[in-house]
Design a protein around this motif. Sequence first.
Motif, short mmCIF file in Angstrom:
data_model
loop_
_atom_site.label_atom_id
_atom_site.label_comp_id
_atom_site.label_asym_id
_atom_site.label_seq_id
_atom_site.Cartn_x
_atom_site.Cartn_y
_atom_site.Cartn_z
N ALA A 43 3.08 4.41 -1.13
CA ALA A 43 3.31 3.10 -1.55
C ALA A 43 3.32 2.20 -0.60
O ALA A 43 2.89 1.16 -0.55
N TYR A 46 -0.10 1.62 0.92
CA TYR A 46 -0.88 0.79 -0.14
C TYR A 46 -0.59 -0.43 -0.18
O TYR A 46 -1.55 -1.43 0.04
N ALA A 47 0.64 -0.82 -0.02
CA ALA A 47 1.21 -2.37 -0.01
C ALA A 47 0.65 -3.14 1.29
O ALA A 47 0.34 -4.10 1.16
N LEU A 48 0.58 -2.25 2.25
CA LEU A 48 0.13 -2.78 3.76
C LEU A 48 -1.21 -3.02 3.92
O LEU A 48 -1.62 -3.93 4.51
N THR A 49 -1.95 -2.00 3.27
CA THR A 49 -3.41 -2.04 3.56
C THR A 49 -4.35 -2.62 2.52
O THR A 49 -5.51 -2.99 2.89
N VAL A 50 -4.05 -2.28 1.20
CA VAL A 50 -5.20 -2.67 0.28
C VAL A 50 -5.48 -4.09 0.04
O VAL A 50 -4.54 -4.98 0.12
#
Lengths: 143, 460
Positions: A43, A46-50
């Motif tokens: 999580a 995902y929050a930082l990269t997508v």
Amino acid sequence: MSDKQNNHEHHEEHFDEVMGMKQGHGKVPRFLIVVYAVLAIWAVGYALTVKGIDERPAGGEAAQGVSAEVGKGLSSQCLACHGADFKGGMGGVAPTLHGVVDKLKPEGVKEVLVKGRGSMPALGASWTPDQQDSMVEFLKTLK
Amino acid sequence: MLSNAPFSTAKNFWYTSLFWLIVSMLAGLVVAIKQIDPNFLYFQGQDALNFALTYAHIRIIHTNGILLAWLSMAMVGAMFYMIPKLTRTPLWSERLGNLTCLIWNLAIAAAVVVICMGYSSGVEYAELPLVLDLGVVVLCVLMSVNLFMTIAKRQEKQLYVSIWYFVGSLIWLPLVYTVGNIPSSIVGGAAQANMNWFYGHNVLGLWFTTVGIGQIYYLLPKLTGKPLYSHKLSLIGFWTIATIYVWNGPHHLVNGPIPVWLMKAGIIPSVLLIIPVWTVLANVFGTMRGVWHKVAEDVNMKFLVTAAIFYLMACLQGPFQAMMQVSAVVKFTHWVVGHAHMAPFAAFSFVCFVTIYYAIPRLTGRNIYSKALMNWHYYFSVIGFLMFAFTLWIAGVIQGFAWMEGTPFMETINTVRSLIVWRAVGGTMMIVGQFFFVFNLWKTVKVGTKFASDEESVVA
């Protein structure tokens, strides 16, 4: 209480009664704890990269060039009145489009597209010349 | 009419919910057939009738009927049965409960009429006009007062896990419903869509799911005779669903006109939902250890375990669908319809079937009329649903990729036509199963063999 993963035996022995319902004290299975941890890490990653996806072609124009294929892509606007098979609809108000190019010639078809006719709106008024020619190419395929 | 007999509220909610189950599912069948042949139920020259029976109206009756009538009423009935049983306290007011049931039925009947007249807020799942929305909120208050007063008067201080779920659901439903039904004239735009889906998904997650799990936690120890596996898992499952589920709304708007951070705020919790779901299932399967043979003998256990498996499947499919790349393919296709039926029908309607099969004999003192009919109900529901869902999933994937290639819409309609026919066949099986269900219960109440039941009175 052992720390073994396989703790199926001893928790069965003692349970509480809450409101007449039996309630045991089974442990949280180890694989679930692993699942919790993996999901938590995912999580954050995902929050930082997508980033959002945007597959629209630059310039916003999907259809390029002149082809019956491009015309077919534009033809969904015709279906509503001229019928799913382009053989006419609306109780005869919208005529068949089969053979329309032979009847009106390409120039005539484009005129109707750009100016509309009778109860037909000018659907092609904002089309590029390529798109108008593509529609004529597509209409030729309706035979 | 307004009886004061013990458990009359639960019974009346269930009996009337069965009527709405049949009505709402028939409405679903009508729209399924209209997708194959739009002229179905079209009467030449009968404009007013055709207006009332148009696809859009029947679909709204199907969705709202299943959600607000059948499923909500079956679950409210379950709470009116289980909360007095668990607290060993008579319901605070059976009269008020029966009044709530009466108003509920009148509200749903009114909803059917106004929807057919063409009134709609135009917001999916929140179509009811504002007047009726207010009615729903009043109903929430009436039932909550009744149930909370019952819980407050209990003898035993500690609360069983089912009660946490019921209390949570009763607090969340009015909140979620209110946010979703604020008129679009006040909000509008993308913010409206976001609020719409806050309601659209949470009515499932913080109402149907949570009342449903409360029922599972009550039924499982009762049916298996075993203690619930783990108190700790109950705690983790309850608090994680309460904190995670509420964020799920924006995954309906992925790749839409909302900021990327908001999409992520919807996608990440959608995947994290695996935490509460697997936790609940670990508790279910832990409790089942050593009693799996009961599934073969007892139709109720079959329904309950099947519901748990479909719940698991729905919550694997959901996170998958929420991903941007997957959503780009399946959004707006038949796939979503297949997914949207899994939790309300194959998971939580199944749980409600078990509750009703379990409680009605204990309340009427009569055994279920026919075990064979229960089995027919089970197999028709399961096989019908699988047929219904898989045809829609296949059709949805075909549509999604065809649209990406720019295939004209009408061509994709013709491509999946045969699948949509089979969907209607599966749907018909699902409905036939419910006729077995209703007939079986009617015969049970009328002519079921008597057995000694101590359930009529609240055991102190």
